[in-house]
Design an enzyme around this catalytic site. Structure first.
Site, PDB file in Angstrom:
ATOM      1  N   ALA A 123      19.631  34.644 -10.816  1.00  0.00           N
ATOM      2  CA  ALA A 123      20.236  35.821 -10.166  1.00  0.00           C
ATOM      3  C   ALA A 123      20.223  35.515  -8.672  1.00  0.00           C
ATOM      4  N   GLN A 159       4.660  27.323   7.651  1.00  0.00           N
ATOM      5  CA  GLN A 159       5.532  27.303   8.839  1.00  0.00           C
ATOM      6  C   GLN A 159       5.147  28.392   9.839  1.00  0.00           C
ATOM      7  N   ASP A 160       5.151  29.649   9.381  1.00  0.00           N
ATOM      8  CA  ASP A 160       4.925  30.759  10.316  1.00  0.00           C
ATOM      9  C   ASP A 160       3.490  30.780  10.822  1.00  0.00           C
ATOM     10  N   ARG A 172      23.291  33.903   4.523  1.00  0.00           N
ATOM     11  CA  ARG A 172      21.986  34.309   5.025  1.00  0.00           C
ATOM     12  C   ARG A 172      22.056  34.603   6.526  1.00  0.00           C
ATOM     13  N   SER A 186       9.940  40.759   3.359  1.00  0.00           N
ATOM     14  CA  SER A 186      11.081  39.829   3.334  1.00  0.00           C
ATOM     15  C   SER A 186      12.412  40.530   3.072  1.00  0.00           C
ATOM     16  N   LEU A 215       0.145  36.233   5.942  1.00  0.00           N
ATOM     17  CA  LEU A 215       1.337  35.395   5.743  1.00  0.00           C
ATOM     18  C   LEU A 215       1.251  34.575   4.455  1.00  0.00           C
ATOM     19  N   TYR A 226       9.957  36.857  -6.972  1.00  0.00           N
ATOM     20  CA  TYR A 226       9.451  36.838  -5.587  1.00  0.00           C
ATOM     21  C   TYR A 226       9.829  38.136  -4.862  1.00  0.00           C
ATOM     22  N   ARG A 233      16.260  23.130   5.702  1.00  0.00           N
ATOM     23  CA  ARG A 233      15.549  21.860   5.966  1.00  0.00           C
ATOM     24  C   ARG A 233      16.037  20.772   5.017  1.00  0.00           C
ATOM     25  N   GLU A 244      14.430  39.407   1.147  1.00  0.00           N
ATOM     26  CA  GLU A 244      14.680  39.261  -0.297  1.00  0.00           C
ATOM     27  C   GLU A 244      14.491  40.585  -1.027  1.00  0.00           C
TER      28      GLU A 244
HETATM   29  P1  NAP Z   1       5.110  28.841   3.716  1.00  0.00           P
HETATM   30  O1  NAP Z   1       5.437  27.792   4.719  1.00  0.00           O
HETATM   31  O2  NAP Z   1       5.465  28.632   2.293  1.00  0.00           O
HETATM   32  O3  NAP Z   1       3.513  29.089   3.799  1.00  0.00           O
HETATM   33  C1  NAP Z   1       2.832  29.831   2.818  1.00  0.00           C
HETATM   34  C2  NAP Z   1       1.351  29.803   3.127  1.00  0.00           C
HETATM   35  O4  NAP Z   1       0.653  30.577   2.129  1.00  0.00           O
HETATM   36  C3  NAP Z   1       0.712  28.405   3.106  1.00  0.00           C
HETATM   37  O5  NAP Z   1      -0.190  28.312   4.178  1.00  0.00           O
HETATM   38  C4  NAP Z   1      -0.038  28.392   1.774  1.00  0.00           C
HETATM   39  O6  NAP Z   1      -1.151  27.541   1.764  1.00  0.00           O
HETATM   40  C5  NAP Z   1      -0.502  29.841   1.711  1.00  0.00           C
HETATM   41  N1  NAP Z   1      -0.916  30.245   0.363  1.00  0.00           N
HETATM   42  C6  NAP Z   1      -0.171  30.257  -0.762  1.00  0.00           C
HETATM   43  N2  NAP Z   1      -0.897  30.691  -1.791  1.00  0.00           N
HETATM   44  C7  NAP Z   1      -2.133  30.962  -1.325  1.00  0.00           C
HETATM   45  C8  NAP Z   1      -3.352  31.439  -1.922  1.00  0.00           C
HETATM   46  N3  NAP Z   1      -3.433  31.727  -3.228  1.00  0.00           N
HETATM   47  N4  NAP Z   1      -4.436  31.617  -1.134  1.00  0.00           N
HETATM   48  C9  NAP Z   1      -4.380  31.313   0.171  1.00  0.00           C
HETATM   49  N5  NAP Z   1      -3.264  30.857   0.801  1.00  0.00           N
HETATM   50  C10 NAP Z   1      -2.168  30.687   0.046  1.00  0.00           C
HETATM   51  O7  NAP Z   1       5.723  30.248   4.146  1.00  0.00           O
HETATM   52  P2  NAP Z   1       6.351  30.704   5.570  1.00  0.00           P
HETATM   53  O8  NAP Z   1       7.788  30.350   5.602  1.00  0.00           O
HETATM   54  O9  NAP Z   1       5.448  30.311   6.673  1.00  0.00           O
HETATM   55  O10 NAP Z   1       6.306  32.294   5.370  1.00  0.00           O
HETATM   56  C11 NAP Z   1       5.153  33.054   5.716  1.00  0.00           C
HETATM   57  C12 NAP Z   1       5.181  34.368   4.971  1.00  0.00           C
HETATM   58  O11 NAP Z   1       6.352  35.098   5.317  1.00  0.00           O
HETATM   59  C13 NAP Z   1       5.217  34.267   3.447  1.00  0.00           C
HETATM   60  O12 NAP Z   1       4.496  35.363   2.930  1.00  0.00           O
HETATM   61  C14 NAP Z   1       6.685  34.404   3.099  1.00  0.00           C
HETATM   62  O13 NAP Z   1       6.827  34.891   1.776  1.00  0.00           O
HETATM   63  C15 NAP Z   1       7.122  35.403   4.147  1.00  0.00           C
HETATM   64  N6  NAP Z   1       8.509  35.353   4.587  1.00  0.00           N
HETATM   65  C16 NAP Z   1       9.049  34.172   4.996  1.00  0.00           C
HETATM   66  C17 NAP Z   1      10.347  34.155   5.487  1.00  0.00           C
HETATM   67  C18 NAP Z   1      10.976  32.889   5.988  1.00  0.00           C
HETATM   68  O14 NAP Z   1      12.209  32.855   6.139  1.00  0.00           O
HETATM   69  N7  NAP Z   1      10.216  31.856   6.306  1.00  0.00           N
HETATM   70  C19 NAP Z   1      11.069  35.356   5.571  1.00  0.00           C
HETATM   71  C20 NAP Z   1      10.463  36.537   5.155  1.00  0.00           C
HETATM   72  C21 NAP Z   1       9.177  36.526   4.683  1.00  0.00           C
HETATM   73  P3  NAP Z   1      -1.086  26.009   1.262  1.00  0.00           P
HETATM   74  O15 NAP Z   1      -0.698  25.218   2.486  1.00  0.00           O
HETATM   75  O16 NAP Z   1      -2.468  25.769   0.789  1.00  0.00           O
HETATM   76  O17 NAP Z   1      -0.040  25.936   0.184  1.00  0.00           O
HETATM   77  O1  F7E Z   2      17.763  29.579  -0.090  1.00  0.00           O
HETATM   78  C1  F7E Z   2      21.054  28.682  -1.540  1.00  0.00           C
HETATM   79  C2  F7E Z   2      20.148  29.552  -2.388  1.00  0.00           C
HETATM   80  O2  F7E Z   2      15.544  28.625  -0.645  1.00  0.00           O
HETATM   81  C3  F7E Z   2      18.780  30.163   0.701  1.00  0.00           C
HETATM   82  C4  F7E Z   2      12.136  32.120   1.768  1.00  0.00           C
HETATM   83  O3  F7E Z   2      11.535  31.834   3.003  1.00  0.00           O
HETATM   84  O4  F7E Z   2      13.902  33.334   2.836  1.00  0.00           O
HETATM   85  C5  F7E Z   2      13.635  32.268   1.950  1.00  0.00           C
HETATM   86  O5  F7E Z   2      14.218  32.510   0.680  1.00  0.00           O
HETATM   87  C6  F7E Z   2      20.095  30.189  -0.055  1.00  0.00           C
HETATM   88  C7  F7E Z   2      19.988  30.763  -1.480  1.00  0.00           C
HETATM   89  O6  F7E Z   2      15.734  30.590   0.970  1.00  0.00           O
HETATM   90  C8  F7E Z   2      20.324  25.228  -2.354  1.00  0.00           C
HETATM   91  O7  F7E Z   2      20.756  29.827  -3.657  1.00  0.00           O
HETATM   92  C9  F7E Z   2      22.100  26.481  -2.148  1.00  0.00           C
HETATM   93  O8  F7E Z   2      21.060  31.652  -1.684  1.00  0.00           O
HETATM   94  O9  F7E Z   2      16.441  28.377   1.707  1.00  0.00           O
HETATM   95  P1  F7E Z   2      16.322  29.197   0.488  1.00  0.00           P
HETATM   96  P2  F7E Z   2      15.703  32.048   0.321  1.00  0.00           P
HETATM   97  O10 F7E Z   2      15.795  32.020  -1.146  1.00  0.00           O
HETATM   98  O11 F7E Z   2      16.701  32.875   1.065  1.00  0.00           O
HETATM   99  C10 F7E Z   2      13.416  34.628   2.413  1.00  0.00           C
HETATM  100  C11 F7E Z   2      13.736  35.610   3.504  1.00  0.00           C
HETATM  101  C12 F7E Z   2      11.992  34.593   2.010  1.00  0.00           C
HETATM  102  O12 F7E Z   2      11.274  35.579   2.142  1.00  0.00           O
HETATM  103  C13 F7E Z   2      11.542  33.414   1.215  1.00  0.00           C
HETATM  104  O13 F7E Z   2      10.112  33.287   1.267  1.00  0.00           O
HETATM  105  O14 F7E Z   2      20.545  28.860  -0.210  1.00  0.00           O
HETATM  106  N1  F7E Z   2      21.014  27.263  -1.875  1.00  0.00           N
HETATM  107  N2  F7E Z   2      21.698  25.235  -2.448  1.00  0.00           N
HETATM  108  C14 F7E Z   2      19.899  26.510  -1.981  1.00  0.00           C
HETATM  109  N3  F7E Z   2      18.599  26.818  -1.810  1.00  0.00           N
HETATM  110  C15 F7E Z   2      17.692  25.821  -1.973  1.00  0.00           C
HETATM  111  N4  F7E Z   2      16.384  26.088  -1.763  1.00  0.00           N
HETATM  112  N5  F7E Z   2      18.057  24.561  -2.342  1.00  0.00           N
HETATM  113  C16 F7E Z   2      19.368  24.207  -2.559  1.00  0.00           C
HETATM  114  O15 F7E Z   2      19.677  23.071  -2.879  1.00  0.00           O
END
Ligand code: NAP
Ligand code: F7E
Length: 325
Positions: A277, A11-12, A214, A122, A77, A146, A188, A124
């Site tokens: 947890a 995504q990012d 969140r 993050s 990322l 994570y 989503r 998290e």
């Molecule tokens: P995402 O959609 O899950 O994308 C993750 C990316 O990492 C994908 O391009 C994936 O490639 C790649 N990847 C995973 N394992 C890999 C490996 N071994 N070698 C090379 N590439 C690898 O995540 P996102 O939501 O865009 O988030 C981007 C970053 O920000 C992540 O590090 C996430 O943990 C962090 N983050 C996200 C959020 C959020 O709310 N979205 C918030 C805080 C931090 P493939 O397509 O091949 O799987």
């Molecule tokens: O869950 C609750 C679940 O999976 C949000 C990643 O991008 O943001 C993301 O992590 C909340 C949690 O995101 C369902 O228990 C309820 O409390 O959308 P999530 P996340 O765990 O906050 C952080 C900042 C990152 O860094 C991560 O990479 O929603 N929840 N019902 C659910 N969650 C999911 N997935 N599915 C459910 O059915």
């Protein structure tokens, strides 16, 4: 200006690539080999970016691409980013999401310490929160493999900055969403579910903990903050958040309202989706980013929900149309 993005297929990564192209950067994206291509999010950019093969698990491949490209900026990322998977694959999560960061930093240290580095940290990491709202000085208390891996990634970034004088920053980003969010994440899952129910393709939506709160923002806004962090004179770490918190239930209520339905008629709790947890209450304080980076979010919570539901309605309708032909 040359930039390398790891995780460009995510995504990012896709939004950041668009932003960097607008800034006239030469954009390189690191991709890992797969038997089928996974380029939906960057399909429209294919002829404007360079894709290079490497893997976070393979130090030599990272050294090779950084040496060959010699970027000015690296945005790390790539990660195993889905929290529930981190309990099922804790070792792999540590290898990608924690040790992978050291591999990137070590390649920079060996090749050129003038390369700037962004680490995707993050909210998290705050986990079982020590204070409300959370800022750059709030202690970490991660609640999943994570979260633990991200704490390692954060501190190794700080350590390489302090040990080797690398311009390395950690962006502590709270949840950010978009129509490009993976379908397994709750936002989503809800917007896609609401749209499918509206279109008669699904009857129920099973969710886990509806009470979790969140701080949700719009991914496009958040990649701008990443870029701004690398344009500053000094490397510093920043919290990026909206400053508002909402429950999963509120998100569902709004999403179903967009399609004219009552979520209570469709949403059911599946205990299997409750986490071992939980992170119950996240809300960030983005004051430092606002003051130092002049950054602020442009999309409100209700606008974000609406953008995502409407995109899913359009996406599913066009997909159904293709299937029916
Ligand atoms: P995402 O959609 O899950 O994308 C993750 C990316 O990492 C994908 O391009 C994936 O490639 C790649 N990847 C995973 N394992 C890999 C490996 N071994 N070698 C090379 N590439 C690898 O995540 P996102 O939501 O865009 O988030 C981007 C970053 O920000 C992540 O590090 C996430 O943990 C962090 N983050 C996200 C959020 C959020 O709310 N979205 C918030 C805080 C931090 P493939 O397509 O091949 O799987
Ligand atoms: O869950 C609750 C679940 O999976 C949000 C990643 O991008 O943001 C993301 O992590 C909340 C949690 O995101 C369902 O228990 C309820 O409390 O959308 P999530 P996340 O765990 O906050 C952080 C900042 C990152 O860094 C991560 O990479 O929603 N929840 N019902 C659910 N969650 C999911 N997935 N599915 C459910 O059915």
């Amino acid at each position: 200006m040359k930039a390398l993005i790891t995780g460009i297929t995510g995504q990012d990564g896709s939004y950041l690539a668009e932003l960097l192209l607008q800034k006239s950067c030469d954009v390189y994206g690191m991709i890992r080999r797969a038997s089928t291509e996974n380029f939906e999010r960057i399909h429209h950019l294919r002829d404007q970016i360079h894709l290079v093969q490497a893997d976070l698990l393979d130090q030599l491949s990272i050294v090779r691409i950084i040496d060959e490209i010699h970027p000015d900026e690296v945005y790390n990322l790539a990660a195993q980013s889905f929290v529930p998977t981190s309990w099922n694959q804790p070792v792999l999560t540590g290898e990608f999401t924690a040790i992978g960061v050291t591999k990137m930093l070590e390649a920079i240290r060996q090749i050129d310490t003038n390369i700037k580095f962004y680490q995707a940290s993050s909210s998290e990491m705050f986990g079982k929160v020590k204070e409300i709202p959370q800022n750059e000085n709030t202690p970490f208390y991660p609640r999943s493999p994570y979260g633990v891996a991200k704490v390692y990634g954060h501190y190794i970034t700080v350590n390489y900055r302090e040990s080797y004088d690398i311009f390395a920053v950690s962006g502590i980003l709270f949840n950010h969403e978009s129509p490009r969010r993976g379908l397994e994440f709750v936002t989503r899952k809800i917007t896609n579910g609401a749209a499918r129910i509206k279109l008669g393709l699904q009857d129920k939506l099973f969710l886990g903990n509806l009470a979790a709160k969140r701080d949700w923002g719009y991914a496009k806004d958040y990649v701008t903050a990443m870029w701004l962090m690398l344009q500053q004179n000094e490397p510093q770490d920043y919290v990026v958040a909206s400053g508002e918190t909402h429950s999963v239930e509120e998100f569902a209520q709004l999403a179903f309202r967009v399609v004219g339905l009552n979520y209570k008629d469709y949403v059911e709790v599946d205990p299997k989706l409750i986490r071992p947890a939980e992170v119950e209450h996240l809300v960030g304080d983005p004051s430092f980013a606002k003051n130092e980076l002049d950054w602020k979010p442009s999309v409100s919570f209700p606008e974000l929900v609406k953008i995502m539901v409407e995109a899913d309605l359009k996406f599913i309708a066009s997909d159904a149309h293709i299937e029916s032909r």
